[in-house]
Scaffold this motif. Sequence first.
Motif, PDB file in Angstrom:
ATOM      1  N   UNK A 103       0.843  -1.199   0.000  1.00 41.83           N
ATOM      2  CA  UNK A 103       0.000   0.000   0.000  1.00 41.83           C
ATOM      3  C   UNK A 103       0.877   1.247   0.000  1.00 41.83           C
ATOM      4  N   UNK A 104       0.316   2.350  -0.523  1.00 40.06           N
ATOM      5  CA  UNK A 104       1.052   3.597  -0.584  1.00 40.06           C
ATOM      6  C   UNK A 104       0.779   4.438   0.645  1.00 40.06           C
ATOM      7  N   UNK A 105       1.691   5.358   0.899  1.00 45.36           N
ATOM      8  CA  UNK A 105       1.529   6.280   2.002  1.00 45.36           C
ATOM      9  C   UNK A 105       0.318   7.155   1.762  1.00 45.36           C
ATOM     10  N   UNK A 106      -0.380   7.556   2.850  1.00 49.46           N
ATOM     11  CA  UNK A 106      -1.584   8.369   2.715  1.00 49.46           C
ATOM     12  C   UNK A 106      -1.293   9.696   2.022  1.00 49.46           C
ATOM     13  N   UNK A 107      -0.019  10.120   2.019  1.00 45.90           N
ATOM     14  CA  UNK A 107       0.339  11.394   1.389  1.00 45.90           C
ATOM     15  C   UNK A 107       0.412  11.294  -0.129  1.00 45.90           C
ATOM     16  N   UNK A 108       0.293  10.064  -0.668  1.00 46.80           N
ATOM     17  CA  UNK A 108       0.358   9.899  -2.115  1.00 46.80           C
ATOM     18  C   UNK A 108      -0.971  10.322  -2.736  1.00 46.80           C
ATOM     19  N   UNK A 109      -1.055  11.598  -3.072  1.00 43.53           N
ATOM     20  CA  UNK A 109      -2.288  12.187  -3.602  1.00 43.53           C
ATOM     21  C   UNK A 109      -2.162  12.356  -5.111  1.00 43.53           C
ATOM     22  N   UNK A 110      -3.159  11.882  -5.838  1.00 40.73           N
ATOM     23  CA  UNK A 110      -3.180  11.980  -7.295  1.00 40.73           C
ATOM     24  C   UNK A 110      -4.343  12.874  -7.718  1.00 40.73           C
ATOM     25  N   UNK A 111      -4.042  13.919  -8.458  1.00 41.85           N
ATOM     26  CA  UNK A 111      -5.076  14.787  -9.009  1.00 41.85           C
ATOM     27  C   UNK A 111      -5.348  14.348 -10.439  1.00 41.85           C
ATOM     28  N   UNK A 112      -6.601  13.994 -10.730  1.00 39.31           N
ATOM     29  CA  UNK A 112      -7.004  13.565 -12.070  1.00 39.31           C
ATOM     30  C   UNK A 112      -7.852  14.672 -12.693  1.00 39.31           C
ATOM     31  N   UNK A 113      -7.415  15.163 -13.845  1.00 37.61           N
ATOM     32  CA  UNK A 113      -8.127  16.244 -14.526  1.00 37.61           C
ATOM     33  C   UNK A 113      -8.607  15.734 -15.884  1.00 37.61           C
ATOM     34  N   UNK A 114      -9.926  15.599 -16.034  1.00 35.58           N
ATOM     35  CA  UNK A 114     -10.501  15.039 -17.263  1.00 35.58           C
ATOM     36  C   UNK A 114     -11.942  15.514 -17.370  1.00 35.58           C
ATOM     37  N   UNK A 115     -12.368  15.899 -18.559  1.00 30.91           N
ATOM     38  CA  UNK A 115     -13.740  16.368 -18.727  1.00 30.91           C
ATOM     39  C   UNK A 115     -14.723  15.218 -18.922  1.00 30.91           C
ATOM     40  N   UNK A 116     -14.229  13.978 -18.868  1.00 26.10           N
ATOM     41  CA  UNK A 116     -15.087  12.797 -19.017  1.00 26.10           C
ATOM     42  C   UNK A 116     -15.391  12.192 -17.650  1.00 26.10           C
ATOM     43  N   UNK A 117     -16.644  12.256 -17.182  1.00 28.44           N
ATOM     44  CA  UNK A 117     -17.005  11.648 -15.896  1.00 28.44           C
ATOM     45  C   UNK A 117     -16.698  10.150 -15.855  1.00 28.44           C
ATOM     46  N   UNK A 118     -16.841   9.483 -17.011  1.00 24.87           N
ATOM     47  CA  UNK A 118     -16.576   8.044 -17.052  1.00 24.87           C
ATOM     48  C   UNK A 118     -15.106   7.753 -16.756  1.00 24.87           C
ATOM     49  N   UNK A 119     -14.221   8.518 -17.394  1.00 25.23           N
ATOM     50  CA  UNK A 119     -12.790   8.336 -17.152  1.00 25.23           C
ATOM     51  C   UNK A 119     -12.437   8.641 -15.701  1.00 25.23           C
ATOM     52  N   UNK A 120     -13.019   9.711 -15.160  1.00 28.29           N
ATOM     53  CA  UNK A 120     -12.758  10.080 -13.770  1.00 28.29           C
ATOM     54  C   UNK A 120     -13.184   8.965 -12.830  1.00 28.29           C
ATOM     55  N   UNK A 121     -14.371   8.401 -13.095  1.00 37.58           N
ATOM     56  CA  UNK A 121     -14.878   7.330 -12.227  1.00 37.58           C
ATOM     57  C   UNK A 121     -13.991   6.101 -12.271  1.00 37.58           C
TER      58      UNK A 121
ATOM     59  N   UNK B 199      -8.019  12.941  -6.131  1.00 40.66           N
ATOM     60  CA  UNK B 199      -8.782  14.182  -6.254  1.00 40.66           C
ATOM     61  C   UNK B 199      -9.161  14.325  -7.720  1.00 40.66           C
ATOM     62  N   UNK B 200     -10.361  14.818  -8.013  1.00 38.64           N
ATOM     63  CA  UNK B 200     -10.805  14.894  -9.400  1.00 38.64           C
ATOM     64  C   UNK B 200     -11.227  16.310  -9.772  1.00 38.64           C
ATOM     65  N   UNK B 201     -10.986  16.662 -11.023  1.00 42.02           N
ATOM     66  CA  UNK B 201     -11.397  17.962 -11.563  1.00 42.02           C
ATOM     67  C   UNK B 201     -11.865  17.751 -12.993  1.00 42.02           C
ATOM     68  N   UNK B 202     -12.954  18.421 -13.355  1.00 36.21           N
ATOM     69  CA  UNK B 202     -13.529  18.270 -14.689  1.00 36.21           C
ATOM     70  C   UNK B 202     -12.907  19.214 -15.723  1.00 36.21           C
ATOM     71  N   UNK B 203     -12.129  20.173 -15.235  1.00 37.45           N
ATOM     72  CA  UNK B 203     -11.501  21.117 -16.171  1.00 37.45           C
ATOM     73  C   UNK B 203     -10.289  21.769 -15.511  1.00 37.45           C
TER      74      UNK B 203
END
Length: 297
Positions: free
Chosen positions: A1-19, A33-37
Amino acid sequence: MNNISDVVLVVDDSPESLGMLNVALNTQGFTALVALNGIQALAIVEKVKPDVVLLDAVMPEMDGFETCKRLKKILPNTPIIFMTGLTEIDDVVKGFDAGGIDYVTKPISPDEVIARIKTHIQTAKLALSAQSALDRTGSNTFCVSPEGRLSWATPNVHQFIEKICGKDTSPWASISTKLAPWLQSSDLKESAILTINCFLSPLPIQYLGIQDSYHLLKVVEPSTSKTSTYLQENLPITKRESEVLYWISFGKTSWEISQILDISPRTANKHLEQIYKKLGVDNKTSAAAIALRLLER
């Protein structure tokens, strides 16, 4: 398992890809963490610093390339991985030029993305640890990719580049174009020095070695940062003659000096003749020796 500090921000305008990516990342122990734009992504990083960013290249309003440029201003040392359906080499290069460190093609393979993320987070943490140690010592050290793109640099280096870059608004891009062929040279050795001459003053760079495919370099900053003005103040020569002599001390030819100072090679030679007379020497080597003694004093 990774450390809790390993945060990944995903930026994609596709809800399917984000999910899909959200599930894959959570399963591997990452905090997603997710962002649509791009606007949402910029708002998020103002509050939370991710360890890596997964960024869609094609988005409405602000595309991934522009988003990447803005993110790098806030997160200069955070790896950004592009997710793209674009396979043209120009688009790949555009992503790297914007500050991306890697890319994966769509449709996304979760296993491939996770593997890339783990590699880049580990590399970034090692680099950050080394950078912190160097920051404390005030070293003039920086690290670049095999293509010459900046990975990190100590505050001393950033300050020195800002001091000499003049009107160049993208000095690190200029440095990268000069570094790339040098780093790819088959005979490059430790302690080798490359002098970059595209700024107000020469930028001597010393090669320190390679680690985890990244090149460690050092700015050889003159201890007194003396310029051509110092030569003019201490020798019986004019301002233009001092500029010519300054570049002669760095081993530049008359043709190279003419390009740097925007004068003709004939004019450069005329100035050189006057320098010889005024300094009582008869060749470039002797003139350069006098200049170097003053500049290195």
